[in-house]
Design a protein around this motif. Structure first.
Motif, mmCIF file in Angstrom:
data_model
loop_
_atom_site.group_PDB
_atom_site.id
_atom_site.type_symbol
_atom_site.label_atom_id
_atom_site.label_comp_id
_atom_site.label_asym_id
_atom_site.label_seq_id
_atom_site.Cartn_x
_atom_site.Cartn_y
_atom_site.Cartn_z
ATOM 1 N N SER A 109 37.681 -23.783 -6.706
ATOM 2 C CA SER A 109 37.358 -23.205 -5.396
ATOM 3 C C SER A 109 38.509 -22.332 -4.908
ATOM 4 N N PHE A 110 39.759 -22.694 -5.247
ATOM 5 C CA PHE A 110 40.893 -21.838 -4.889
ATOM 6 C C PHE A 110 40.797 -20.503 -5.616
ATOM 7 N N ALA A 111 40.352 -20.518 -6.869
ATOM 8 C CA ALA A 111 40.209 -19.264 -7.633
ATOM 9 C C ALA A 111 39.157 -18.367 -6.975
ATOM 10 N N MET A 112 38.047 -18.955 -6.547
ATOM 11 C CA MET A 112 37.034 -18.161 -5.847
ATOM 12 C C MET A 112 37.581 -17.630 -4.521
ATOM 13 N N THR A 113 38.330 -18.467 -3.819
ATOM 14 C CA THR A 113 38.924 -18.052 -2.552
ATOM 15 C C THR A 113 39.885 -16.887 -2.772
ATOM 16 N N ARG A 114 40.686 -16.984 -3.798
ATOM 17 C CA ARG A 114 41.629 -15.911 -4.125
ATOM 18 C C ARG A 114 40.887 -14.597 -4.404
ATOM 19 N N ALA A 115 39.806 -14.666 -5.162
ATOM 20 C CA ALA A 115 39.010 -13.458 -5.452
ATOM 21 C C ALA A 115 38.458 -12.855 -4.167
ATOM 22 N N PHE A 116 37.971 -13.696 -3.275
ATOM 23 C CA PHE A 116 37.438 -13.230 -1.995
ATOM 24 C C PHE A 116 38.535 -12.582 -1.148
ATOM 25 N N THR A 117 39.663 -13.271 -0.989
ATOM 26 C CA THR A 117 40.724 -12.746 -0.125
ATOM 27 C C THR A 117 41.302 -11.448 -0.682
ATOM 28 N N GLN A 118 41.448 -11.364 -1.992
ATOM 29 C CA GLN A 118 41.943 -10.118 -2.586
ATOM 30 C C GLN A 118 40.974 -8.964 -2.315
ATOM 31 N N ALA A 119 39.685 -9.224 -2.430
ATOM 32 C CA ALA A 119 38.688 -8.186 -2.146
ATOM 33 C C ALA A 119 38.747 -7.770 -0.678
ATOM 34 N N CYS A 120 38.975 -8.710 0.210
ATOM 35 C CA CYS A 120 39.101 -8.392 1.638
ATOM 36 C C CYS A 120 40.340 -7.539 1.894
ATOM 37 N N GLU A 121 41.452 -7.932 1.297
ATOM 38 C CA GLU A 121 42.694 -7.193 1.503
ATOM 39 C C GLU A 121 42.596 -5.775 0.948
ATOM 40 N N LEU A 122 41.882 -5.588 -0.166
ATOM 41 C CA LEU A 122 41.680 -4.245 -0.717
ATOM 42 C C LEU A 122 40.905 -3.360 0.257
ATOM 43 N N ARG A 123 40.091 -3.978 1.106
ATOM 44 C CA ARG A 123 39.320 -3.239 2.108
ATOM 45 C C ARG A 123 40.118 -3.024 3.398
ATOM 46 N N GLY A 124 41.325 -3.524 3.420
ATOM 47 C CA GLY A 124 42.166 -3.356 4.602
ATOM 48 C C GLY A 124 41.955 -4.418 5.669
ATOM 49 N N TYR A 125 41.253 -5.478 5.335
ATOM 50 C CA TYR A 125 41.021 -6.554 6.295
ATOM 51 C C TYR A 125 42.262 -7.442 6.401
ATOM 52 N N SER A 126 42.457 -8.003 7.566
ATOM 53 C CA SER A 126 43.520 -8.971 7.791
ATOM 54 C C SER A 126 42.965 -10.363 7.459
ATOM 55 N N VAL A 127 43.660 -11.102 6.610
ATOM 56 C CA VAL A 127 43.194 -12.426 6.189
ATOM 57 C C VAL A 127 44.210 -13.484 6.599
ATOM 58 N N THR A 128 43.732 -14.482 7.337
ATOM 59 C CA THR A 128 44.527 -15.654 7.691
ATOM 60 C C THR A 128 43.894 -16.841 6.990
ATOM 61 N N ARG A 129 44.702 -17.586 6.259
ATOM 62 C CA ARG A 129 44.175 -18.680 5.444
ATOM 63 C C ARG A 129 44.748 -20.011 5.900
ATOM 64 N N PHE A 130 43.875 -21.000 6.003
ATOM 65 C CA PHE A 130 44.277 -22.367 6.326
ATOM 66 C C PHE A 130 43.790 -23.274 5.199
ATOM 67 N N ASP A 131 44.700 -23.942 4.546
ATOM 68 C CA ASP A 131 44.362 -24.900 3.496
ATOM 69 C C ASP A 131 44.335 -26.292 4.123
ATOM 70 N N ALA A 132 43.152 -26.705 4.543
ATOM 71 C CA ALA A 132 42.988 -27.939 5.320
ATOM 72 C C ALA A 132 43.550 -29.169 4.616
ATOM 73 N N ALA A 133 43.502 -29.205 3.295
ATOM 74 C CA ALA A 133 43.993 -30.373 2.556
ATOM 75 C C ALA A 133 45.481 -30.607 2.774
#
Length: 187
Positions: A20-44
């Motif tokens: 799930s972290f690998a999928m999250t990384r793929a998502f966040t990288q795609a967001c950052e490539l679009r210029g989006y600001s990403v804030t991540r919280f790892d609840a665990a």
């Protein structure tokens, strides 16, 4: 930047090298490539107590009266244009630490009775699990996710549900990372 969006990602896995972290990384990288600001919280890895259903939500200008990390998450969620929840399925359910965060979304439901600032948010879901049966993820994660969105008057931009992964790296044998990255296009 006109197209900039504020994305908040909340993960539920304690396995930093997990699927799930690998999928999250793929998502966040795609967001950052679009210029989006990403804030991540790892609840665990955060201190979030379960909701006590005390009904004191937003009684002190903070989302929750508990002195834990949820108020930091809630403040980010209030400003978010899009919220992503990402987790594996543990014992046919949502992992406990991200479930504690989701349970405290009750504060947003209570807030909705007073004002509309949390209504109309958009969200997405990434989930994976060991068994090959889709019903596992649909029952364990998808149904509670969709019900949460309905109660909060949020909408889903999409869900990526990937069965049949257990060992770290098994996600590479699926289209999970590609589908997670594609979710960024639907924000």
């Amino acid at each position: 930047m006109q197209n900039a969006k504020n994305i908040v990602v909340i993960t539920g896995s304690p396995r930093r090298n997990g699927n799930s972290f690998a999928m999250t990384r793929a998502f966040t990288q795609a967001c950052e490539l679009r210029g989006y600001s990403v804030t991540r919280f790892d609840a665990a890895f955060m201190n979030v107590e379960g909701c006590m259903a005390c009904g004191s939500c937003y009684g002190t200008e903070k989302a929750c009266i508990a002195r834990d990390d949820f108020n930091t998450i809630a403040a980010a969620l209030e400003k978010a244009d899009f919220i992503l929840l990402s987790c594996p399925v543990y014992w046919y359910s949502i992992p406990a630490k991200i479930k504690a965060v989701i349970d405290k979304f009750f504060a947003f439901y209570i807030l909705g009775m007073k004002d509309n600032r949390m209504k109309g948010k958009r969200a997405g879901l990434l989930a994976c699990w060991e068994e090959k049966d889709m019903w596992v993820g649909e029952e364990a994660v998808l149904k509670p996710y969709l019900r949460t969105l309905k109660l909060l008057e949020w909408s889903s931009a999409g869900e990526v549900l990937i069965p049949g992964v257990l060992d770290a790296g098994a996600i590479k044998n699926t289209d999970g990372e590609q589908r997670a990255a594609a979710l960024a296009e639907r924000i």
